[in-house]
Design a protein around this motif. Structure first.
Motif, PDB file in Angstrom:
ATOM      1  N   GLU A 161      -1.311   3.615  -3.897  1.00  0.00           N
ATOM      2  CA  GLU A 161       0.113   3.956  -3.845  1.00  0.00           C
ATOM      3  C   GLU A 161       0.966   2.760  -3.444  1.00  0.00           C
ATOM      4  N   THR A 162       0.468   1.939  -2.511  1.00  0.00           N
ATOM      5  CA  THR A 162       1.242   0.792  -2.026  1.00  0.00           C
ATOM      6  C   THR A 162       0.630  -0.541  -2.430  1.00  0.00           C
ATOM      7  N   ASP A 163      -0.541  -0.519  -3.085  1.00  0.00           N
ATOM      8  CA  ASP A 163      -1.256  -1.732  -3.492  1.00  0.00           C
ATOM      9  C   ASP A 163      -1.694  -2.557  -2.282  1.00  0.00           C
ATOM     10  N   THR A 164      -1.946  -1.889  -1.157  1.00  0.00           N
ATOM     11  CA  THR A 164      -2.334  -2.569   0.072  1.00  0.00           C
ATOM     12  C   THR A 164      -3.848  -2.594   0.210  1.00  0.00           C
ATOM     13  N   GLY A 205      -3.432 -27.634  -1.014  1.00  0.00           N
ATOM     14  CA  GLY A 205      -2.344 -27.203  -0.149  1.00  0.00           C
ATOM     15  C   GLY A 205      -2.258 -25.700  -0.073  1.00  0.00           C
ATOM     16  N   ASN A 206      -1.197 -25.205   0.582  1.00  0.00           N
ATOM     17  CA  ASN A 206      -1.010 -23.769   0.706  1.00  0.00           C
ATOM     18  C   ASN A 206      -0.734 -23.159  -0.644  1.00  0.00           C
ATOM     19  N   HIS A 207      -1.336 -22.007  -0.871  1.00  0.00           N
ATOM     20  CA  HIS A 207      -1.080 -21.254  -2.083  1.00  0.00           C
ATOM     21  C   HIS A 207      -0.063 -20.180  -1.723  1.00  0.00           C
ATOM     22  N   ASP A 208       1.176 -20.610  -1.482  1.00  0.00           N
ATOM     23  CA  ASP A 208       2.190 -19.699  -0.977  1.00  0.00           C
ATOM     24  C   ASP A 208       2.910 -18.946  -2.077  1.00  0.00           C
ATOM     25  N   ASP A 209       2.350 -18.978  -3.299  1.00  0.00           N
ATOM     26  CA  ASP A 209       2.887 -18.096  -4.319  1.00  0.00           C
ATOM     27  C   ASP A 209       2.515 -16.674  -3.955  1.00  0.00           C
ATOM     28  N   GLU A 210       3.257 -15.730  -4.460  1.00  0.00           N
ATOM     29  CA  GLU A 210       2.997 -14.332  -4.116  1.00  0.00           C
ATOM     30  C   GLU A 210       1.934 -13.790  -5.063  1.00  0.00           C
ATOM     31  N   HIS A 211       0.685 -14.135  -4.787  1.00  0.00           N
ATOM     32  CA  HIS A 211      -0.420 -13.750  -5.654  1.00  0.00           C
ATOM     33  C   HIS A 211      -0.590 -12.240  -5.661  1.00  0.00           C
ATOM     34  N   GLY A 212      -0.623 -11.681  -6.850  1.00  0.00           N
ATOM     35  CA  GLY A 212      -0.936 -10.266  -6.985  1.00  0.00           C
ATOM     36  C   GLY A 212       0.223  -9.334  -6.708  1.00  0.00           C
ATOM     37  N   GLU A 213       1.430  -9.854  -6.452  1.00  0.00           N
ATOM     38  CA  GLU A 213       2.545  -8.967  -6.159  1.00  0.00           C
ATOM     39  C   GLU A 213       3.248  -8.595  -7.461  1.00  0.00           C
ATOM     40  N   ASP A 268      -3.721   2.238 -13.350  1.00  0.00           N
ATOM     41  CA  ASP A 268      -4.198   0.941 -13.815  1.00  0.00           C
ATOM     42  C   ASP A 268      -5.508   0.624 -13.108  1.00  0.00           C
ATOM     43  N   HIS A 269      -6.633   0.945 -13.756  1.00  0.00           N
ATOM     44  CA  HIS A 269      -7.939   0.794 -13.121  1.00  0.00           C
ATOM     45  C   HIS A 269      -8.567  -0.561 -13.414  1.00  0.00           C
ATOM     46  N   HIS A 270      -7.806  -1.493 -13.981  1.00  0.00           N
ATOM     47  CA  HIS A 270      -8.320  -2.840 -14.187  1.00  0.00           C
ATOM     48  C   HIS A 270      -7.698  -3.824 -13.202  1.00  0.00           C
ATOM     49  N   HIS A 271      -6.615  -3.425 -12.566  1.00  0.00           N
ATOM     50  CA  HIS A 271      -5.962  -4.276 -11.575  1.00  0.00           C
ATOM     51  C   HIS A 271      -6.660  -4.157 -10.227  1.00  0.00           C
ATOM     52  N   VAL A 272      -6.954  -5.302  -9.604  1.00  0.00           N
ATOM     53  CA  VAL A 272      -7.524  -5.329  -8.258  1.00  0.00           C
ATOM     54  C   VAL A 272      -6.660  -6.263  -7.417  1.00  0.00           C
ATOM     55  N   PRO A 273      -5.957  -5.763  -6.404  1.00  0.00           N
ATOM     56  CA  PRO A 273      -5.092  -6.635  -5.605  1.00  0.00           C
ATOM     57  C   PRO A 273      -5.904  -7.585  -4.738  1.00  0.00           C
ATOM     58  N   GLU A 303       3.820  -2.927   4.653  1.00  0.00           N
ATOM     59  CA  GLU A 303       4.804  -3.996   4.459  1.00  0.00           C
ATOM     60  C   GLU A 303       4.321  -5.331   5.009  1.00  0.00           C
ATOM     61  N   TYR A 304       3.724  -5.329   6.201  1.00  0.00           N
ATOM     62  CA  TYR A 304       3.331  -6.575   6.863  1.00  0.00           C
ATOM     63  C   TYR A 304       1.836  -6.856   6.757  1.00  0.00           C
ATOM     64  N   GLY A 305       1.082  -5.928   6.192  1.00  0.00           N
ATOM     65  CA  GLY A 305      -0.342  -6.141   6.009  1.00  0.00           C
ATOM     66  C   GLY A 305      -1.120  -6.013   7.306  1.00  0.00           C
ATOM     67  N   HIS A 306      -2.313  -6.602   7.301  1.00  0.00           N
ATOM     68  CA  HIS A 306      -3.184  -6.551   8.479  1.00  0.00           C
ATOM     69  C   HIS A 306      -2.605  -7.435   9.577  1.00  0.00           C
ATOM     70  N   HIS A 307      -2.569  -6.914  10.810  1.00  0.00           N
ATOM     71  CA  HIS A 307      -2.096  -7.704  11.948  1.00  0.00           C
ATOM     72  C   HIS A 307      -2.597  -7.069  13.241  1.00  0.00           C
ATOM     73  N   TYR A 308      -2.263  -7.700  14.353  1.00  0.00           N
ATOM     74  CA  TYR A 308      -2.559  -7.180  15.686  1.00  0.00           C
ATOM     75  C   TYR A 308      -1.222  -7.031  16.408  1.00  0.00           C
ATOM     76  N   GLY A 309      -1.038  -5.913  17.129  1.00  0.00           N
ATOM     77  CA  GLY A 309       0.274  -5.712  17.712  1.00  0.00           C
ATOM     78  C   GLY A 309       0.273  -4.832  18.940  1.00  0.00           C
ATOM     79  N   ALA A 310       1.384  -4.916  19.680  1.00  0.00           N
ATOM     80  CA  ALA A 310       1.614  -4.072  20.856  1.00  0.00           C
ATOM     81  C   ALA A 310       3.096  -4.122  21.196  1.00  0.00           C
ATOM     82  N   SER A 311       3.585  -3.062  21.830  1.00  0.00           N
ATOM     83  CA  SER A 311       4.971  -3.035  22.291  1.00  0.00           C
ATOM     84  C   SER A 311       5.073  -3.720  23.646  1.00  0.00           C
TER      85      SER A 311
END
Length: 428
Positions: A127-130, A257-265, A272-277, A376-384
């Motif tokens: 649903e979100t391609d995450t 160098g950095n591959h800062d293109d938005e790969h897969g977005e 679409d069962h052929h797309h793999v993010p 939206e932000y993907g995998h991360h570690y967090g706390a309030s």
């Protein structure tokens, strides 16, 4: 210098014969049973039995960082399948080494023999391609003619070309049709945003594949990187998962160098069962809030991956989201996003805490940061954080490095990870 294209007959000999034959074939296999000095390449283990062979030797004295590996792998991508809320893509290659991590100890996992496959799976939310990069503890069962021939728990892994995935080497003794059953437990990481409250059920998915000479032909297309670049700081670009046998482009000029293109977005239809993010985290400028700066730096907020502080060669982004953020519960939300320095692959299964100090006094002491997957932000570690102000010092301590297996080029990085001292700047 090693030819860039491996001899196809060599790979077929390795992937289509027993370990005993492999002991004579040698590692790169020039077709001779003797090495250049006329000595037999005797690959035996401590018991004197034939030892499994790899298609390559490890890079000599690699850096304690991400580095360019010796070759690009080839694989076959099967049709993606739905399992409850998950979508899973099975991929198959020839058996090869990878490295596992237990605490801070690293072990090289050699194939039991070369008759079989390296089985890989990418898992994501359609649903979100995450991509869902967390140690889900998936188990794999393999059947041949109705009989179970293998059962194992998979390894969570990262590779430069595939990003985050899970899998293992599986030995196959016979040619024929194999059925694979994958059990997916509920996702262990906290989920937020459009992922919140989902992936709470165990699921099972099954598929079949044909293991025969045609398969071995397909996975034998290994491409070697120029030997002068082996071990250089850098990484191969992500593989194009949109079709069979597509490889990411390795910079021919040696600039990794950095591959800062938005790969897969891209937009992909629900069926679409052929797309793999690809599990690439958002770029620095995609994160809102106040980006923390290095305490001993120039005070300028990071603008791209190269500007981020490093620990064990991981690039670590840290930002304070405002109290009205959907992620904040009490005060502001500290979001920490460690990633590989070139392809921005997430680094799951770390133990990470944050200490906040102000004028020499501790405001928050060793606050555990929770592993989280957000659409939206993907995998991360967090706390309030109930209380944090400009000028505060935030020290991130990594008490355990990422407890995930690694393919070549990642196995020496993200291990010895020093604390990172950051400062909360004035509002940006």
């Amino acid at each position: 210098m090693q030819d860039n294209d491996i001899d196809r007959r060599t790979v077929l000999a390795l992937t289509g014969t027993t370990a005993g034959t492999l002991a004579l074939a040698g590692c790169l296999g020039n077709g001779d049973d003797d090495d250049e000095n006329g000595d037999e390449d005797d690959r035996t283990d401590e018991n004197g039995d034939d030892a499994p062979a790899d298609l390559w030797e490890p890079v000599e004295d690699p850096p304690d960082a991400v580095y360019v590996p010796t070759h690009r792998e080839s694989m076959i991508m099967l049709e993606s399948l739905d399992a409850g809320e998950y979508r899973i893509a099975p991929m198959l290659s020839y058996p090869h080494s990878f490295w596992t991590v237990a605490g801070s100890d690293v072990s090289r996992e050699l194939p039991e023999d070369m008759s079989g496959v390296h089985m890989m799976f990418s898992l994501w939310d359609p649903e979100t391609d995450t991509v869902l990069p967390a140690n889900i503890g998936a188990s794999i069962e393999v059947f041949y003619e109705g009989e179970r021939v293998d059962q194992r728990d998979s390894w969570s892994m990262i590779s430069q070309e595939m990003g985050f995935h899970f899998g293992d080497n599986v030995s196959l003794e016979e040619d024929g049709t194999y059925e694979v059953e994958v059990d997916l437990p509920a996702l262990s990481a906290r989920t937020t945003g459009d992922l919140e409250g989902r992936f709470t059920d165990d699921e099972t998915v099954s598929f079949e594949f044909e293991y025969d000479q045609a398969f071995r032909d397909d996975v034998s297309d290994v491409t070697w990187i120029d030997e002068d670049e082996w071990g250089d700081r850098g990484a191969l670009e992500p593989m194009d998962h949109g079709g069979h046998d597509e490889h990411g482009e390795h910079d021919e000029h040696g600039e990794h160098g950095n591959h800062d293109d938005e790969h897969g977005e891209h937009e992909h239809g629900e069926h679409d069962h052929h797309h793999v993010p690809y599990s690439q985290l958002p770029a620095v400028d995609a994160f809102p809030g106040t980006l923390l700066v290095e305490a001993d730096g120039n005070g300028e907020p990071p603008a791209e991956t190269d500007d981020l502080p490093r620990s064990g060669d991981a690039a670590v982004l840290a930002t304070l989201l405002e109290s009205d953020s959907r992620l904040a519960e009490d005060g502001r939300y500290l979001l920490v996003s460690p990633r590989t320095p070139y392809n921005r692959v997430p680094l799951p299964e770390m133990s990470l805490n944050a200490t906040v100090e102000r004028d020499g006094e501790t405001v928050h002491d060793a606050l555990d940061l929770e592993q989280t997957v957000d659409d939206e932000y993907g995998h991360h570690y967090g706390a309030s954080l109930a209380e944090v102000e400009p000028g505060d010092t935030v020290t991130l301590e990594i008490t355990a490095p990422p407890q995930i297996a690694r393919h070549q080029g990642y196995e020496t990085a993200f291990l010895e990870m020093d604390p990172i001292e950051l400062t909360v700047p004035e509002t940006q």
